[in-house]
Design a protein around this motif. Structure first.
Motif, PDB file in Angstrom:
ATOM      1  N   SER A 171      16.889   1.049  13.302  1.00 15.97           N
ATOM      2  CA  SER A 171      16.290   2.179  12.498  1.00 15.97           C
ATOM      3  C   SER A 171      15.447   2.022  11.351  1.00 15.97           C
ATOM      4  O   SER A 171      15.859   1.244  10.493  1.00 15.97           O
ATOM      5  N   LEU A 172      14.220   2.783  11.276  1.00 20.34           N
ATOM      6  CA  LEU A 172      13.399   2.811  10.412  1.00 20.34           C
ATOM      7  C   LEU A 172      13.772   3.405   9.163  1.00 20.34           C
ATOM      8  O   LEU A 172      14.322   4.501   9.354  1.00 20.34           O
ATOM      9  N   GLU A 173      13.600   2.737   7.958  1.00 19.61           N
ATOM     10  CA  GLU A 173      13.778   3.138   6.582  1.00 19.61           C
ATOM     11  C   GLU A 173      12.994   3.558   5.816  1.00 19.61           C
ATOM     12  O   GLU A 173      11.634   3.173   6.151  1.00 19.61           O
ATOM     13  N   ARG A 174      13.013   4.468   4.932  1.00 20.77           N
ATOM     14  CA  ARG A 174      11.668   4.713   4.045  1.00 20.77           C
ATOM     15  C   ARG A 174      11.318   3.545   3.317  1.00 20.77           C
ATOM     16  O   ARG A 174      11.940   2.878   3.001  1.00 20.77           O
ATOM     17  N   PHE A 175       9.937   3.766   2.692  1.00 22.29           N
ATOM     18  CA  PHE A 175       9.447   2.708   1.808  1.00 22.29           C
ATOM     19  C   PHE A 175      10.284   2.972   0.436  1.00 22.29           C
ATOM     20  O   PHE A 175      10.580   4.073  -0.132  1.00 22.29           O
ATOM     21  N   SER A 176      10.516   1.959  -0.114  1.00 21.64           N
ATOM     22  CA  SER A 176      11.118   1.952  -1.725  1.00 21.64           C
ATOM     23  C   SER A 176      10.059   2.604  -2.740  1.00 21.64           C
ATOM     24  O   SER A 176       8.749   2.803  -2.151  1.00 21.64           O
ATOM     25  N   ARG A 177      10.316   3.002  -3.661  1.00 20.68           N
ATOM     26  CA  ARG A 177       9.361   3.610  -4.788  1.00 20.68           C
ATOM     27  C   ARG A 177       8.221   2.440  -4.944  1.00 20.68           C
ATOM     28  O   ARG A 177       6.925   3.057  -4.930  1.00 20.68           O
ATOM     29  N   ASP A 178       8.475   1.342  -5.284  1.00 23.32           N
ATOM     30  CA  ASP A 178       7.411   0.330  -5.395  1.00 23.32           C
ATOM     31  C   ASP A 178       6.318   0.159  -4.267  1.00 23.32           C
ATOM     32  O   ASP A 178       5.357   0.248  -4.363  1.00 23.32           O
ATOM     33  N   LEU A 179       7.059   0.164  -2.877  1.00 23.86           N
ATOM     34  CA  LEU A 179       6.287   0.208  -1.800  1.00 23.86           C
ATOM     35  C   LEU A 179       5.372   1.250  -1.500  1.00 23.86           C
ATOM     36  O   LEU A 179       4.299   1.259  -1.242  1.00 23.86           O
ATOM     37  N   SER A 180       5.888   2.562  -1.823  1.00 14.69           N
ATOM     38  CA  SER A 180       5.139   3.715  -1.854  1.00 14.69           C
ATOM     39  C   SER A 180       4.156   3.426  -2.716  1.00 14.69           C
ATOM     40  O   SER A 180       2.762   4.239  -2.164  1.00 14.69           O
ATOM     41  N   GLU A 181       4.142   3.225  -3.918  1.00 10.22           N
ATOM     42  CA  GLU A 181       3.075   3.261  -4.710  1.00 10.22           C
ATOM     43  C   GLU A 181       2.020   2.066  -4.496  1.00 10.22           C
ATOM     44  O   GLU A 181       1.077   2.386  -4.440  1.00 10.22           O
ATOM     45  N   GLU A 182       2.522   1.150  -3.844  1.00 10.17           N
ATOM     46  CA  GLU A 182       1.573   0.125  -3.366  1.00 10.17           C
ATOM     47  C   GLU A 182       0.859   0.629  -2.184  1.00 10.17           C
ATOM     48  O   GLU A 182      -0.533   0.274  -2.065  1.00 10.17           O
ATOM     49  N   PHE A 183       1.594   1.234  -1.159  1.00 12.37           N
ATOM     50  CA  PHE A 183       0.768   1.793  -0.325  1.00 12.37           C
ATOM     51  C   PHE A 183      -0.523   2.608  -0.508  1.00 12.37           C
ATOM     52  O   PHE A 183      -1.426   2.726  -0.245  1.00 12.37           O
ATOM     53  N   LEU A 184       0.076   3.569  -1.556  1.00  8.80           N
ATOM     54  CA  LEU A 184      -1.033   4.517  -1.970  1.00  8.80           C
ATOM     55  C   LEU A 184      -2.092   3.863  -2.714  1.00  8.80           C
ATOM     56  O   LEU A 184      -3.377   3.931  -2.437  1.00  8.80           O
ATOM     57  N   ARG A 185      -1.963   2.781  -3.468  1.00  8.48           N
ATOM     58  CA  ARG A 185      -3.065   2.141  -4.471  1.00  8.48           C
ATOM     59  C   ARG A 185      -3.843   1.336  -3.189  1.00  8.48           C
ATOM     60  O   ARG A 185      -5.272   1.522  -3.313  1.00  8.48           O
ATOM     61  N   ARG A 186      -3.379   0.683  -2.213  1.00  5.96           N
ATOM     62  CA  ARG A 186      -4.150   0.136  -1.550  1.00  5.96           C
ATOM     63  C   ARG A 186      -4.890   1.085  -0.418  1.00  5.96           C
ATOM     64  O   ARG A 186      -6.129   0.799  -0.017  1.00  5.96           O
ATOM     65  N   GLY A 187      -4.390   2.121  -0.175  1.00 11.18           N
ATOM     66  CA  GLY A 187      -5.250   3.063   0.645  1.00 11.18           C
ATOM     67  C   GLY A 187      -6.309   3.584  -0.221  1.00 11.18           C
ATOM     68  O   GLY A 187      -7.398   4.011   0.417  1.00 11.18           O
ATOM     69  N   PHE A 188      -5.991   3.859  -1.455  1.00 14.00           N
ATOM     70  CA  PHE A 188      -7.130   4.450  -2.111  1.00 14.00           C
ATOM     71  C   PHE A 188      -8.268   3.536  -2.333  1.00 14.00           C
ATOM     72  O   PHE A 188      -9.638   3.763  -2.528  1.00 14.00           O
ATOM     73  N   GLU A 189      -7.712   2.202  -2.535  1.00 13.19           N
ATOM     74  CA  GLU A 189      -8.802   1.278  -2.711  1.00 13.19           C
ATOM     75  C   GLU A 189      -9.760   0.847  -1.622  1.00 13.19           C
ATOM     76  O   GLU A 189     -10.944   0.336  -1.527  1.00 13.19           O
ATOM     77  N   GLU A 190      -9.222   1.290  -0.395  1.00 19.14           N
ATOM     78  CA  GLU A 190     -10.011   1.163   0.892  1.00 19.14           C
ATOM     79  C   GLU A 190     -11.386   2.183   0.809  1.00 19.14           C
ATOM     80  O   GLU A 190     -12.251   2.073   1.731  1.00 19.14           O
ATOM     81  N   PHE A 191     -11.002   3.191  -0.226  1.00 23.45           N
ATOM     82  CA  PHE A 191     -12.122   4.277  -0.005  1.00 23.45           C
ATOM     83  C   PHE A 191     -12.710   3.903  -1.377  1.00 23.45           C
ATOM     84  O   PHE A 191     -13.491   4.943  -1.945  1.00 23.45           O
ATOM     85  N   SER A 192     -12.542   3.049  -2.124  1.00 20.09           N
ATOM     86  CA  SER A 192     -12.989   2.590  -3.310  1.00 20.09           C
ATOM     87  C   SER A 192     -12.899   3.801  -4.438  1.00 20.09           C
ATOM     88  O   SER A 192     -13.513   3.954  -5.225  1.00 20.09           O
ATOM     89  N   LEU A 193     -11.801   4.289  -4.453  1.00 19.70           N
ATOM     90  CA  LEU A 193     -11.279   5.257  -5.450  1.00 19.70           C
ATOM     91  C   LEU A 193     -10.230   4.728  -6.410  1.00 19.70           C
ATOM     92  O   LEU A 193      -9.258   4.065  -5.701  1.00 19.70           O
ATOM     93  N   LYS A 194     -10.360   4.958  -7.613  1.00 18.32           N
ATOM     94  CA  LYS A 194      -9.489   4.532  -8.760  1.00 18.32           C
ATOM     95  C   LYS A 194      -8.480   5.799  -9.048  1.00 18.32           C
ATOM     96  O   LYS A 194      -9.375   6.702  -9.460  1.00 18.32           O
TER      97      LYS A 194
END
Length: 351
Positions: A197-220
């Motif tokens: 059963s796949l669970e949601r990301f934690s709050r910290d993982l969600s934020e890290e996912f977003l940061r890394r995703g935006f970094e791939e587009f060179s967006l702060k």
């Protein structure tokens, strides 16, 4: 790319989920594996990355293509497409199977007539080589052909040792209904299956996912924006991916939210339309139940009272219980609460 909205196929494009991938690898020799979780949790991505890393041959059957009252022709068409995708591996087997023709790069399967090929016979022939049969959104196999499908899987479970079935489903209750292993009249009665059963990301993982995703587009992106997105989309990877892409284009968090709600609203309206095809009363009651749930009516009695007020009539407890049970099986609610906060917001806007 983390924000690629298509299912991921490579580990570098899949955020986290290392333990889940390892779990699938460690259980890949079992006859039957189930991967479950709410919509947009990333089941297909986890499945594909695991299969590509295992480096065993597999076919993927996408049951989202099946209509509600599908027939044997529709089902065999899915198997034909899946087998055609692995023709180079399976050709030597399939060329010798009565009821199968190979025209160019396409596998044709006889689904009626003198050369009709049963699913069990097809699986027995595929068992001559090692093969993983992955069935995505398998709950859609419920219906007039479900027993034939389960008979075939049960037969393969017992006799076809080279085959592993992996079933995924976002309507978890309906997926369990399909398998029905606790029902002595079910072909799969008593068979054990391993469930991930796949669970949601934690709050910290969600934020890290977003940061890394935006970094791939060179967006702060400012921390407060990232935190707001993570809070609002509640750790569901598909929504976080959607939100990341939408923010890249819009740069306005409220517009991102509104677009997500609009998508979820269309999905709920589609459900209501399906129920309305049964009867207008049924469709209306599902809509009113969803609206009442969105208003916070989170007990049996308060929800029933709200529904009756919306309907302007008394409603039997059995009819009401059936609606709640179906919404739970569809993985829309659990314990009178929405499993997806975007669906809750969308339900408030149903008219």
């Amino acid at each position: 790319m983390l924000f690629d909205e298509r299912p991921k196929e490579k580990r570098e494009d899949l955020f986290d989920r290392d333990n889940e991938i390892l779990t699938i690898k460690n259980n890949i020799k079992r006859p039957l594996i189930v991967i479950s979780g709410v919509r947009r949790i990333g089941k297909t991505s986890v499945l594909l990355v695991a299969l590509n890393e295992i480096k065993e041959n597999f076919i993927l059957i996408d049951c989202r293509k099946l209509k509600e009252n599908y027939g044997r022709k529709d089902l065999y068409s899915l198997f034909s497409q899946a087998l055609s995708s692995k023709l180079s591996y399976l050709r030597d087997i399939l060329e010798r199977v009565r009821g199968i023709s190979i025209l160019g790069n396409y596998v044709e399967i006889k689904w009626k007539g003198r050369e009709y090929l049963s699913l069990s016979d097809l699986l027995d022939n595929l068992n001559k080589k090692r093969l993983i049969i992955a069935i995505d959104e398998a709950q859609r196999l419920r219906g007039p052909m479900s027993n034939e499908v389960k008979d075939a899987i049960a037969h393969a479970y017992d006799y076809d040792k080279n085959l592993t079935f992996i079933l995924t489903g976002s309507e978890v209750g309906l997926l369990h209904d399909l398998l029905d292993i606790d029902n002595e009249n079910s072909p799969l009665y008593g068979r054990y299956y391993f469930e991930l059963s796949l669970e949601r990301f934690s709050r910290d993982l969600s934020e890290e996912f977003l940061r890394r995703g935006f970094e791939e587009f060179s967006l702060k992106v400012e921390d407060n924006i990232i935190k707001e997105i993570a809070d609002y989309f509640d750790g569901i990877p598909g929504w976080l991916t959607f939100a990341g892409n939408a923010y890249l284009n819009m740069r306005k968090i409220e517009e991102v939210k509104e677009r997500a709600i609009s998508i979820a609203k269309r999905e709920l309206e589609h459900l209501i339309e399906e129920k309305s095809n049964v009867s207008q009363i049924t469709g209306r009651r599902y809509k009113n139940t969803l609206r009442c749930l969105a208003r916070g009516k989170n007990t049996w009695s308060s929800l029933l009272q709200c529904l009756q007020e919306e309907e302007g009539s008394t409603i039997s407890s059995s009819v009401f219980d059936n609606i709640i049970t179906n919404l739970e099986k569809l993985s829309i609610i659990k314990d009178y609460e929405f499993l997806d906060p975007i669906y809750k917001e969308a339900a408030k806007r149903l008219r």
